[in-house]
Design an enzyme around this catalytic site. Structure first.
Site, PDB file in Angstrom:
ATOM      1  CE1 TYR A   1      -5.892  -1.543   6.140  1.00  0.00           C
ATOM      2  CE2 TYR A   1      -3.949  -2.589   5.672  1.00  0.00           C
ATOM      3  CZ  TYR A   1      -5.286  -1.644   6.052  1.00  0.00           C
ATOM      4  OH  TYR A   1      -3.902  -1.011   6.163  1.00  0.00           O
TER       5      TYR A   1
ATOM      6  NE  ARG B   1      -3.204   5.214  12.152  1.00  0.00           N
ATOM      7  CZ  ARG B   1      -3.337   5.252  10.924  1.00  0.00           C
ATOM      8  NH1 ARG B   1      -3.228   5.370  10.337  1.00  0.00           N
ATOM      9  NH2 ARG B   1      -4.800   4.326  11.636  1.00  0.00           N
TER      10      ARG B   1
ATOM     11  NE  ARG C   1      -2.424   0.047   3.622  1.00  0.00           N
ATOM     12  CZ  ARG C   1      -3.859   0.748   3.405  1.00  0.00           C
ATOM     13  NH1 ARG C   1      -4.903  -0.201   2.452  1.00  0.00           N
ATOM     14  NH2 ARG C   1      -4.611   1.852   3.528  1.00  0.00           N
TER      15      ARG C   1
ATOM     16  CD  GLU D   1      -5.132   4.985  14.706  1.00  0.00           C
ATOM     17  OE1 GLU D   1      -5.557   6.286  14.389  1.00  0.00           O
ATOM     18  OE2 GLU D   1      -5.318   3.350  14.550  1.00  0.00           O
TER      19      GLU D   1
ATOM     20  CG  ASP E   1      -6.998   2.552   0.551  1.00  0.00           C
ATOM     21  OD1 ASP E   1      -6.778   2.305   2.360  1.00  0.00           O
ATOM     22  OD2 ASP E   1      -6.336   1.933  -0.313  1.00  0.00           O
TER      23      ASP E   1
ATOM     24  NE  ARG F   1       6.192   8.929  -4.465  1.00  0.00           N
ATOM     25  CZ  ARG F   1       5.159   9.011  -2.584  1.00  0.00           C
ATOM     26  NH1 ARG F   1       5.632   9.640  -1.697  1.00  0.00           N
ATOM     27  NH2 ARG F   1       3.823   9.065  -2.925  1.00  0.00           N
TER      28      ARG F   1
ATOM     29  NE  ARG G   1      -3.796  -5.764  16.419  1.00  0.00           N
ATOM     30  CZ  ARG G   1      -3.703  -5.983  17.540  1.00  0.00           C
ATOM     31  NH1 ARG G   1      -4.108  -7.914  18.076  1.00  0.00           N
ATOM     32  NH2 ARG G   1      -2.848  -5.082  18.186  1.00  0.00           N
TER      33      ARG G   1
HETATM   34  N1  UDP Z   1       3.265   0.875   8.487  1.00  0.00           N
HETATM   35  C1  UDP Z   1       4.344   0.240   9.502  1.00  0.00           C
HETATM   36  N2  UDP Z   1       5.560   1.747   9.952  1.00  0.00           N
HETATM   37  C2  UDP Z   1       4.486   2.746   9.753  1.00  0.00           C
HETATM   38  C3  UDP Z   1       3.301   2.957   9.232  1.00  0.00           C
HETATM   39  C4  UDP Z   1       2.459   1.739   8.104  1.00  0.00           C
HETATM   40  O1  UDP Z   1       5.219  -0.867   9.337  1.00  0.00           O
HETATM   41  O2  UDP Z   1       5.082   3.877   9.874  1.00  0.00           O
HETATM   42  C5  UDP Z   1       2.895  -0.978   7.844  1.00  0.00           C
HETATM   43  C6  UDP Z   1       1.619  -1.166   8.825  1.00  0.00           C
HETATM   44  O3  UDP Z   1       1.794  -2.791   8.478  1.00  0.00           O
HETATM   45  C7  UDP Z   1       0.296  -0.486   8.404  1.00  0.00           C
HETATM   46  C8  UDP Z   1       0.741  -0.664   7.094  1.00  0.00           C
HETATM   47  O4  UDP Z   1       2.040  -0.404   6.901  1.00  0.00           O
HETATM   48  O5  UDP Z   1      -0.906  -1.386   8.599  1.00  0.00           O
HETATM   49  C9  UDP Z   1      -0.167   0.159   5.593  1.00  0.00           C
HETATM   50  O6  UDP Z   1       0.372   1.661   6.198  1.00  0.00           O
HETATM   51  P1  UDP Z   1      -1.292   2.448   6.286  1.00  0.00           P
HETATM   52  O7  UDP Z   1      -0.873   4.093   6.734  1.00  0.00           O
HETATM   53  O8  UDP Z   1      -1.514   2.584   4.851  1.00  0.00           O
HETATM   54  O9  UDP Z   1      -2.433   1.873   7.254  1.00  0.00           O
HETATM   55  P2  UDP Z   1      -3.563   2.555   7.703  1.00  0.00           P
HETATM   56  O10 UDP Z   1      -3.228   3.778   7.411  1.00  0.00           O
HETATM   57  O11 UDP Z   1      -4.181   1.890   6.671  1.00  0.00           O
HETATM   58  O12 UDP Z   1      -4.232   2.199   9.450  1.00  0.00           O
END
Ligand code: UDP
Length: 374
Positions: free
Chosen positions: A352, A280, A173, A304, A354, A177, A250
């Site tokens: 899972y 986060r 996802r 969260e 979007d 870069r 979860r």
């Molecule tokens: N992820 C990670 N570190 C980060 C951000 C994301 O390991 O700093 C991993 C984590 O497993 C997460 C996945 O990447 O579930 C997808 O991230 P995304 O930000 O898309 O998660 P969402 O916002 O859907 O919770």
């Protein structure tokens, strides 16, 4: 004969199906156990912080799909928005997703894109098959150091299992870069509904052919009995009263705090250290147009925390584990024998996804059913 069509769930999936059916001339009833529409995208306006609050965690609309965009634009105007996420690791703030800035910061270098790419190539563990798991994908592409810093702890906190148990699709996802682009998403369109997601979904459901009943939990047997067609966006296990057990999810806990001034400076800060229990922090004030530079006087921030779902909790993230695949497949096989039932959405299909994928899937399913019944 008029078809009796019921849709369970007034989230983005249920509302899209309801509107697509109404557009085709079918009436339907939509049920939701919550007293609001929009499911986990639900937004409220917070007077104190003077901003929209994403009640169930940050939701950013982003897509490459023009059909989804055109459909959604009928119900809202989008504010221009670029999602920015930072990561706090070991008392330092880094840029996410992994980009040239992150690489240079983390390794204390001044690489240009070509040098950074060549350097990361030397770190990647090319003998590991990237498709094997989340962990394998990151180790293959970025190597051990960046994996340990930004992915291992965060993902373990988020999913409750080691990243070698998580499918590679979860990390795909996020882009990697080799320039300074810090846009969290790689889709062509990104935006936030000007009046919030709840207003957008209310407008989707605002059609004389759609009747909505909120705040009422309806059982599968009741709805199935009285309907010719049922679109079920609730958990698949609920169709069978959990008789083969619950699937793993979860759930999230949230703690809100008001702070004077601009508390964080960006919409989302990820906590990559293992000893910080939150995953986060979201600062809702930044859910506004990226052109809006008004000073923030009062911040609303939400920490969260992710944990294993138990009965009574909100299901957020379906967890795909090898150990639960048999149960999922069994429920899916049984559901396929119920001719009036269409499972849909994140919980109905145990995926899972979007928001744009939820809308695209819902439009496709509606097309198919409309073809079948016309
Ligand atoms: N992820 C990670 N570190 C980060 C951000 C994301 O390991 O700093 C991993 C984590 O497993 C997460 C996945 O990447 O579930 C997808 O991230 P995304 O930000 O898309 O998660 P969402 O916002 O859907 O919770």
């Amino acid at each position: 004969m008029t078809l009796r069509i019921s849709i369970v769930g007034a989230g983005i999936t249920g509302a899209t199906i309801a509107r697509a059916l109404a557009d085709a001339g079918f009436s339907c009833e939509v049920y939701d156990q919550r007293d609001h529409v929009a499911g986990n995208c639900h937004t409220t306006f917070d007077e104190k912080a003077n901003c929209f609050k994403h009640e169930y965690g940050p939701h950013i609309f982003h897509t490459n799909n023009s059909r989804v965009l055109n459909f959604t634009k009928r119900f809202c105007s989008f504010l221009p928005y670029k999602h920015e996420v930072k990561s706090l690791f070991s008392d330092k703030i880094f840029s996410l997703p992994i980009n040239l800035h992150t690489i240079n910061q983390y390794f204390g270098q001044c690489f240009n894109p070509i040098e950074a790419k060549a350097f990361i190539e030397t770190l990647g563990k090319k003998n590991i098959n990237p498709e094997d798991s989340f962990e394998a994908f990151v180790l293959h592409n970025l190597g051990e150091d960046l994996y340990q810093a930004f992915f291992k702890n965060y993902t373990t906190k988020q999913w409750g299992v080691s990243p070698d148990q998580i499918p590679a699709s979860v990390i795909k996802r996020l882009p990697i870069r080799y320039n300074y682009d810090s846009n969290y998403f790689h889709h062509t369109t990104q935006g936030l509904p000007e009046l919030g997601y709840t207003d957008m979904v209310e407008k989707m459901l605002n059609d004389p052919l759609i009747v909505c009943e909120l705040g009422k939990k309806i059982s599968f047997s009741d709805v199935y009995e009285k309907s010719d067609l049922v679109f079920w966006s609730g958990p698949i296990e609920e169709v069978f009263q959990y008789d083969e057990g619950a699937l793993p999810y979860r759930t999230l806990d949230f703690t809100d705090t008001y702070l004077d001034g601009d508390a964080q400076g960006c919409p989302v800060m990820n906590f990559a250290d293992a000893d910080v229990s939150a995953t986060r922090r979201t600062q809702h004030n930044y859910f506004r147009s990226t052109n809006d530079t008004k000073p923030i006087e009062m911040s609303l921030v939400t920490d969260e925390f992710s944990r294993q779902w138990e009965h009574g909790d909100v299901q957020y993230y379906p967890v795909h584990l090898n150990s639960s695949n048999d149960v999922l497949e069994s429920y899916q096989r049984r559901a396929a024998t119920l001719s009036k039932l269409h499972l849909c959405g994140r919980l109905g299909r145990f995926r899972y996804i979007d928001m744009d994928v939820a809308i695209a899937d819902a439009l496709q399913l509606s097309d198919r059913v409309i073809q079948e019944v016309l």
